[in-house]
Write a protein that holds these residues in place. Sequence first.
Motif, PDB file in Angstrom:
ATOM      1  N   GLN A  65       0.869  -1.147  -0.069  1.00 61.96           N
ATOM      2  CA  GLN A  65       0.014   0.157   0.113  1.00 61.96           C
ATOM      3  C   GLN A  65       0.965   1.423  -0.149  1.00 61.96           C
ATOM      4  OE1 GLN A  65      -2.016   1.149   3.558  1.00 61.96           O
ATOM      5  NE2 GLN A  65      -3.821   1.069   2.602  1.00 61.96           N
ATOM      6  N   GLN A  66       1.975   1.277   0.683  1.00 59.56           N
ATOM      7  CA  GLN A  66       2.810   2.285   0.773  1.00 59.56           C
ATOM      8  C   GLN A  66       3.781   2.523  -0.339  1.00 59.56           C
ATOM      9  OE1 GLN A  66       2.454   4.772   3.295  1.00 59.56           O
ATOM     10  NE2 GLN A  66       0.992   3.632   4.068  1.00 59.56           N
ATOM     11  N   ALA A  67       4.204   1.418  -0.909  1.00 65.19           N
ATOM     12  CA  ALA A  67       4.976   1.434  -2.109  1.00 65.19           C
ATOM     13  C   ALA A  67       4.309   1.953  -3.342  1.00 65.19           C
ATOM     14  CB  ALA A  67       5.536   0.119  -2.250  1.00 65.19           C
ATOM     15  N   PHE A  68       2.940   1.525  -3.525  1.00 61.25           N
ATOM     16  CA  PHE A  68       2.182   1.781  -4.772  1.00 61.25           C
ATOM     17  C   PHE A  68       1.137   2.774  -4.052  1.00 61.25           C
ATOM     18  CE2 PHE A  68       3.704  -2.520  -5.581  1.00 61.25           C
ATOM     19  CZ  PHE A  68       4.323  -2.092  -6.757  1.00 61.25           C
ATOM     20  N   LEU A  69       1.338   3.798  -3.430  1.00 57.92           N
ATOM     21  CA  LEU A  69       0.338   4.870  -2.902  1.00 57.92           C
ATOM     22  C   LEU A  69       0.105   5.796  -4.001  1.00 57.92           C
ATOM     23  CD1 LEU A  69      -0.895   6.018  -0.377  1.00 57.92           C
ATOM     24  CD2 LEU A  69       0.901   7.459  -0.255  1.00 57.92           C
ATOM     25  N   SER A 106      -4.945   9.979 -20.064  1.00 63.08           N
ATOM     26  CA  SER A 106      -3.317   9.810 -20.328  1.00 63.08           C
ATOM     27  C   SER A 106      -2.531  10.561 -19.400  1.00 63.08           C
ATOM     28  CB  SER A 106      -3.169   9.895 -21.917  1.00 63.08           C
ATOM     29  OG  SER A 106      -3.358  11.423 -22.229  1.00 63.08           O
ATOM     30  N   ARG A 107      -2.723  11.879 -19.334  1.00 64.62           N
ATOM     31  CA  ARG A 107      -1.841  12.620 -18.515  1.00 64.62           C
ATOM     32  C   ARG A 107      -1.790  12.155 -16.946  1.00 64.62           C
ATOM     33  NH1 ARG A 107      -3.218  18.907 -18.234  1.00 64.62           N
ATOM     34  NH2 ARG A 107      -2.047  18.711 -16.177  1.00 64.62           N
ATOM     35  N   SER A 108      -3.117  11.719 -16.456  1.00 63.73           N
ATOM     36  CA  SER A 108      -3.281  11.175 -15.113  1.00 63.73           C
ATOM     37  C   SER A 108      -2.652   9.892 -14.836  1.00 63.73           C
ATOM     38  CB  SER A 108      -4.792  10.961 -14.856  1.00 63.73           C
ATOM     39  OG  SER A 108      -5.444  12.371 -14.816  1.00 63.73           O
ATOM     40  N   ILE A 109      -2.644   9.103 -15.823  1.00 67.64           N
ATOM     41  CA  ILE A 109      -1.735   7.890 -15.686  1.00 67.64           C
ATOM     42  C   ILE A 109      -0.335   8.089 -15.817  1.00 67.64           C
ATOM     43  CG2 ILE A 109      -1.284   5.809 -16.852  1.00 67.64           C
ATOM     44  CD1 ILE A 109      -3.805   5.484 -17.980  1.00 67.64           C
ATOM     45  N   ALA A 110       0.110   8.976 -16.580  1.00 68.07           N
ATOM     46  CA  ALA A 110       1.362   9.247 -16.571  1.00 68.07           C
ATOM     47  C   ALA A 110       1.820   9.880 -15.374  1.00 68.07           C
ATOM     48  CB  ALA A 110       1.881  10.221 -17.523  1.00 68.07           C
ATOM     49  N   SER A 111       1.151  10.750 -14.818  1.00 67.32           N
ATOM     50  CA  SER A 111       1.592  11.377 -13.495  1.00 67.32           C
ATOM     51  C   SER A 111       1.663  10.509 -12.336  1.00 67.32           C
ATOM     52  CB  SER A 111       0.502  12.499 -13.012  1.00 67.32           C
ATOM     53  OG  SER A 111       0.782  13.235 -11.922  1.00 67.32           O
ATOM     54  N   ARG A 112       0.700   9.597 -12.502  1.00 66.48           N
ATOM     55  CA  ARG A 112       0.798   8.667 -11.139  1.00 66.48           C
ATOM     56  C   ARG A 112       1.694   7.634 -11.177  1.00 66.48           C
ATOM     57  NH1 ARG A 112      -3.629   8.486  -7.613  1.00 66.48           N
ATOM     58  NH2 ARG A 112      -5.284  10.013  -7.915  1.00 66.48           N
ATOM     59  N   LEU A 113       2.132   7.297 -12.521  1.00 63.33           N
ATOM     60  CA  LEU A 113       3.132   6.257 -12.711  1.00 63.33           C
ATOM     61  C   LEU A 113       4.514   6.903 -12.452  1.00 63.33           C
ATOM     62  CD1 LEU A 113       2.249   4.436 -16.119  1.00 63.33           C
ATOM     63  CD2 LEU A 113       2.525   3.494 -13.831  1.00 63.33           C
ATOM     64  N   SER A 114       4.880   8.016 -12.723  1.00 59.96           N
ATOM     65  CA  SER A 114       6.236   8.690 -12.533  1.00 59.96           C
ATOM     66  C   SER A 114       6.335   8.934 -11.230  1.00 59.96           C
ATOM     67  CB  SER A 114       6.175  10.425 -13.198  1.00 59.96           C
ATOM     68  OG  SER A 114       5.256  11.010 -12.738  1.00 59.96           O
ATOM     69  N   ARG A 115       5.260   9.269 -10.287  1.00 55.84           N
ATOM     70  CA  ARG A 115       5.360   9.455  -8.883  1.00 55.84           C
ATOM     71  C   ARG A 115       5.535   7.887  -8.141  1.00 55.84           C
ATOM     72  NH1 ARG A 115       0.297  12.988  -6.788  1.00 55.84           N
ATOM     73  NH2 ARG A 115       0.806  14.789  -8.149  1.00 55.84           N
ATOM     74  N   ALA A 116       4.962   6.882  -8.884  1.00 54.47           N
ATOM     75  CA  ALA A 116       5.144   5.494  -8.222  1.00 54.47           C
ATOM     76  C   ALA A 116       6.604   5.107  -8.642  1.00 54.47           C
ATOM     77  CB  ALA A 116       3.918   4.567  -8.906  1.00 54.47           C
ATOM     78  N   VAL A 117       6.999   5.427  -9.657  1.00 57.96           N
ATOM     79  CA  VAL A 117       8.391   4.854  -9.806  1.00 57.96           C
ATOM     80  C   VAL A 117       9.490   5.441  -9.103  1.00 57.96           C
ATOM     81  CG1 VAL A 117      10.083   5.017 -11.666  1.00 57.96           C
ATOM     82  CG2 VAL A 117       7.933   4.570 -12.339  1.00 57.96           C
ATOM     83  N   LEU A 118       9.454   6.610  -8.651  1.00 58.00           N
ATOM     84  CA  LEU A 118      10.256   7.440  -7.793  1.00 58.00           C
ATOM     85  C   LEU A 118       9.921   6.747  -6.365  1.00 58.00           C
ATOM     86  CD1 LEU A 118      10.034  11.098  -8.965  1.00 58.00           C
ATOM     87  CD2 LEU A 118      12.099   9.396  -9.282  1.00 58.00           C
ATOM     88  N   ARG A 119       9.009   6.361  -5.975  1.00 58.72           N
ATOM     89  CA  ARG A 119       8.917   5.918  -4.520  1.00 58.72           C
ATOM     90  C   ARG A 119       8.744   4.217  -4.244  1.00 58.72           C
ATOM     91  NH1 ARG A 119       4.376  10.192  -2.145  1.00 58.72           N
ATOM     92  NH2 ARG A 119       5.009  12.072  -3.176  1.00 58.72           N
ATOM     93  N   CYS A 120       8.339   3.795  -5.407  1.00 63.27           N
ATOM     94  CA  CYS A 120       7.951   2.253  -4.948  1.00 63.27           C
ATOM     95  C   CYS A 120       9.276   1.591  -4.691  1.00 63.27           C
ATOM     96  CB  CYS A 120       7.192   1.441  -6.005  1.00 63.27           C
ATOM     97  SG  CYS A 120       7.989   1.421  -7.430  1.00 63.27           S
ATOM     98  N   PHE A 121      10.365   1.392  -5.577  1.00 65.35           N
ATOM     99  CA  PHE A 121      11.429   0.776  -5.258  1.00 65.35           C
ATOM    100  C   PHE A 121      12.458   0.960  -3.990  1.00 65.35           C
ATOM    101  CE2 PHE A 121      11.036   1.067 -10.055  1.00 65.35           C
ATOM    102  CZ  PHE A 121      10.802  -0.149 -10.302  1.00 65.35           C
ATOM    103  N   PRO A 122      12.620   2.003  -3.610  1.00 60.80           N
ATOM    104  CA  PRO A 122      13.440   2.311  -2.162  1.00 60.80           C
ATOM    105  C   PRO A 122      12.337   1.469  -1.184  1.00 60.80           C
ATOM    106  CG  PRO A 122      13.419   4.055  -3.626  1.00 60.80           C
ATOM    107  CD  PRO A 122      12.388   3.618  -4.126  1.00 60.80           C
ATOM    108  N   ILE A 123      11.379   1.926  -1.231  1.00 62.37           N
ATOM    109  CA  ILE A 123      10.238   1.062  -0.205  1.00 62.37           C
ATOM    110  C   ILE A 123      10.322  -0.244  -0.154  1.00 62.37           C
ATOM    111  CG2 ILE A 123       7.827   0.893   0.698  1.00 62.37           C
ATOM    112  CD1 ILE A 123       7.347   3.956  -0.187  1.00 62.37           C
ATOM    113  N   LEU A 124      10.010  -1.097  -1.403  1.00 59.07           N
ATOM    114  CA  LEU A 124       9.910  -2.270  -1.530  1.00 59.07           C
ATOM    115  C   LEU A 124      11.514  -2.871  -1.111  1.00 59.07           C
ATOM    116  CD1 LEU A 124       7.850  -2.836  -5.034  1.00 59.07           C
ATOM    117  CD2 LEU A 124       7.167  -3.054  -2.660  1.00 59.07           C
ATOM    118  N   ILE A 125      12.507  -2.216  -1.568  1.00 59.73           N
ATOM    119  CA  ILE A 125      13.563  -3.038  -1.199  1.00 59.73           C
ATOM    120  C   ILE A 125      14.224  -2.832   0.214  1.00 59.73           C
ATOM    121  CG2 ILE A 125      16.046  -2.329  -1.422  1.00 59.73           C
ATOM    122  CD1 ILE A 125      15.928  -1.255  -4.122  1.00 59.73           C
TER     123      ILE A 125
END
Length: 267
Positions: A65-69, A106-125
Amino acid sequence: MKKYLSFFRLRFIMGLQYRGAALAGISTQFAWGFMEIMIFRAFYRADPSSFPMSFSATVSYLWLQQAFLALFAVWMMENEIFDSIINGDIAYELCRPADLYSMLFSRSIASRLSRAVLRCFPILIVAVFLPQPYGISAPASPRHFILFLITLILGLLMTVSLCGLVYILAFFTISPAGLRLMFNSAADFFAGALIPLPFFPEKMREIMELLPFASLQNVPLRIYGGSMSSYEMQKAIFLQIFWLVVTTFAGKILCHLAQRRMIVQGG
């Protein structure tokens, strides 16, 4: 389709530039995630047999939930879109040779994906290397992991579709503040963002699982932990697809009506 991919690419690249905001968000999400886990840990220690999910599945739910917030947090809507609707700048978007709803989608999907890419990997690791039972567990099975990825994408599309309805409904209001407040409160409660849906009373949970909000984070995160039966997974995925079609179709119709009655003053 090519122009919408261009909107997506430009918005995605723009979103990747906000690394400072992502670092601040990661620290906040770590603090919130640890706090939630400690609270649930206290309840599980009191009577572990009375809970509908194992503690490891609950911990995995909370870390995912936190990784893909950024993918599922409905309150992460773009203020820029609301501002353009209120002050009339949306007229510039209407001059483009593109469908307004598809462009916002399309711009909403891109906005959410860009935020998720920056945040999810550090949290998951970090969550993977935490000692058990406080770290994220492996998926219940390879099949569950594949379904998790599929429902994760469907959940993202559902989030964008529901938020798109709020954007379009803002055309029919003087101020979208009240609309956003009601929508955010309902979504957080019924989507399992505050408390996972299995923890609610059975009759109440059965009703909540039929609502479109349950097709957001509730489905992929529970599938990952293996807390849903095969029948429940099939039903949940069907509802995800059903609500995605319904909300997207409703958004397109409302957008068409809003454009017909729109009046932009000034010049």
